[in-house]
Design a protein around this motif. Structure first.
Motif, mmCIF file in Angstrom:
data_model
loop_
_atom_site.group_PDB
_atom_site.id
_atom_site.type_symbol
_atom_site.label_atom_id
_atom_site.label_comp_id
_atom_site.label_asym_id
_atom_site.label_seq_id
_atom_site.Cartn_x
_atom_site.Cartn_y
_atom_site.Cartn_z
ATOM 1 N N ASN A 143 10.819 -57.128 -55.380
ATOM 2 C CA ASN A 143 11.156 -57.084 -53.954
ATOM 3 C C ASN A 143 11.175 -55.658 -53.419
ATOM 4 O OD1 ASN A 143 11.443 -59.879 -53.658
ATOM 5 N ND2 ASN A 143 13.589 -59.845 -54.295
ATOM 6 N N ASP A 144 11.632 -54.725 -54.247
ATOM 7 C CA ASP A 144 11.650 -53.317 -53.848
ATOM 8 C C ASP A 144 10.225 -52.792 -53.664
ATOM 9 O OD1 ASP A 144 13.158 -50.826 -53.403
ATOM 10 O OD2 ASP A 144 12.145 -50.146 -55.214
ATOM 11 N N CYS A 145 9.320 -53.207 -54.562
ATOM 12 C CA CYS A 145 7.915 -52.798 -54.453
ATOM 13 C C CYS A 145 7.286 -53.339 -53.174
ATOM 14 C CB CYS A 145 7.121 -53.304 -55.665
ATOM 15 S SG CYS A 145 7.498 -52.459 -57.208
ATOM 16 N N VAL A 146 7.623 -54.590 -52.838
ATOM 17 C CA VAL A 146 7.088 -55.207 -51.622
ATOM 18 C C VAL A 146 7.616 -54.486 -50.389
ATOM 19 C CG1 VAL A 146 7.079 -57.299 -50.205
ATOM 20 C CG2 VAL A 146 6.768 -57.467 -52.686
ATOM 21 N N THR A 147 8.908 -54.208 -50.386
ATOM 22 C CA THR A 147 9.530 -53.525 -49.242
ATOM 23 C C THR A 147 8.920 -52.151 -49.009
ATOM 24 O OG1 THR A 147 11.637 -54.669 -49.633
ATOM 25 C CG2 THR A 147 11.711 -52.656 -48.301
ATOM 26 N N LYS A 148 8.675 -51.427 -50.092
ATOM 27 C CA LYS A 148 8.148 -50.067 -49.981
ATOM 28 C C LYS A 148 6.615 -50.021 -49.972
ATOM 29 C CE LYS A 148 12.159 -47.984 -52.259
ATOM 30 N NZ LYS A 148 12.653 -47.235 -53.453
ATOM 31 N N ASN A 149 5.996 -51.201 -50.193
ATOM 32 C CA ASN A 149 4.536 -51.275 -50.262
ATOM 33 C C ASN A 149 3.991 -50.285 -51.289
ATOM 34 O OD1 ASN A 149 2.072 -52.401 -49.503
ATOM 35 N ND2 ASN A 149 1.672 -50.819 -47.969
ATOM 36 N N ASN A 150 4.672 -50.265 -52.436
ATOM 37 C CA ASN A 150 4.327 -49.307 -53.496
ATOM 38 C C ASN A 150 4.565 -49.978 -54.850
ATOM 39 O OD1 ASN A 150 4.083 -47.215 -55.322
ATOM 40 N ND2 ASN A 150 5.276 -45.760 -54.121
ATOM 41 N N PRO A 151 3.499 -50.313 -55.589
ATOM 42 C CA PRO A 151 3.656 -51.031 -56.863
ATOM 43 C C PRO A 151 4.001 -50.162 -58.070
ATOM 44 C CG PRO A 151 1.345 -50.668 -56.426
ATOM 45 C CD PRO A 151 2.090 -50.110 -55.238
ATOM 46 N N SER A 152 4.120 -48.861 -57.876
ATOM 47 C CA SER A 152 4.320 -47.970 -59.028
ATOM 48 C C SER A 152 5.609 -48.279 -59.792
ATOM 49 C CB SER A 152 4.303 -46.503 -58.588
ATOM 50 O OG SER A 152 5.340 -46.237 -57.665
ATOM 51 N N ALA A 153 6.634 -48.741 -59.080
ATOM 52 C CA ALA A 153 7.893 -49.063 -59.754
ATOM 53 C C ALA A 153 7.725 -50.242 -60.708
ATOM 54 C CB ALA A 153 8.979 -49.380 -58.729
#
Length: 212
Positions: A143-153
């Protein structure tokens, strides 16, 4: 992703330093064959080896490109991206394959006993508790990756899970479990890890391999 960078500098169509996905995949093929798949020549069908090589190449590139802050340039370093250790696509793909191998070993009757009932109280080691907590944080990370639009996490998440798993695997012989319940519990843990690794890699667009 902003742009790609070669070790010699930024890609530029004017300078002829642009590398397309297909070319990157082809560059990896020989290396991946030598490092991971040559030992299966004569044991696997040629089409199996080709498919494994293709998925390894795609997984290597996708993980390498996504394992960066999307606001920064991506540096193409083939040796690093295809390494057997560290935060790479092949490292995580192999961890999943290892979980499949554990289940196959038990299914083929190669364990010391037959599986009994799963008993979570058997998982007393700190690393086992850390693994369970880590698995439990999966959706929070997604969910954090989706919110930030960043899959690196998510790349970092699956790498840490694979690292936990490999450490646990080196010190825990699942098939050598002394009791049926111990075997069932350790097998359940390894399968939960494998399923979470697979789900993570699938979200990153990477197809896992059943053997590697």
């Amino acid at each position: 992703l902003r742009t790609g960078v070669l070790k010699s500098g930024k890609m530029s169509s004017r300078k002829g330093t642009v590398i397309f996905f297909k070319a990157l995949k082809e560059m990896l093929s020989d290396h991946l064959m030598k490092e991971y798949l040559s030992k299966y020549e004569g044991k696997w069908a040629p089409e199996e080896i080709e498919e494994a090589k293709r998925q390894l190449a795609v997984g290597t590139i996708k993980y390498g490109m996504l394992n960066h802050d999307v606001s920064k340039d991506v540096v193409f370093e083939m040796d690093k991206w295809s390494a057997k250790t560290g935060t790479t696509g092949p490292y995580n793909m192999y961890a999943y394959t290892r979980s499949v191998g554990i289940k196959r070993q038990v299914d083929e009757g190669k364990a010391k006993c037959k599986p009994g009932k799963v008993d979570p109280s058997i998982l007393k080691a700190q690393v086992e508790r850390d693994i369970l907590i880590h698995i439990g944080s999966f959706w929070t990370v997604v969910n954090d990756c989706v919110t930030k639009n960043n899959p690196s996490a998510l790349c970092g998440y699956v790498f840490n899970l694979s690292k936990y798993f490999n450490g646990w695997y080196e010190n825990t012989h699942v098939a050598g479990s002394e009791t049926p319940d111990e075997l069932a519990t350790r097998l359940a843990l390894s399968q939960a890890i494998g399923k979470t690794i697979k789900a993570s890699l699938n979200l990153l667009g990477i197809t896992t391999l059943e053997k590697m």
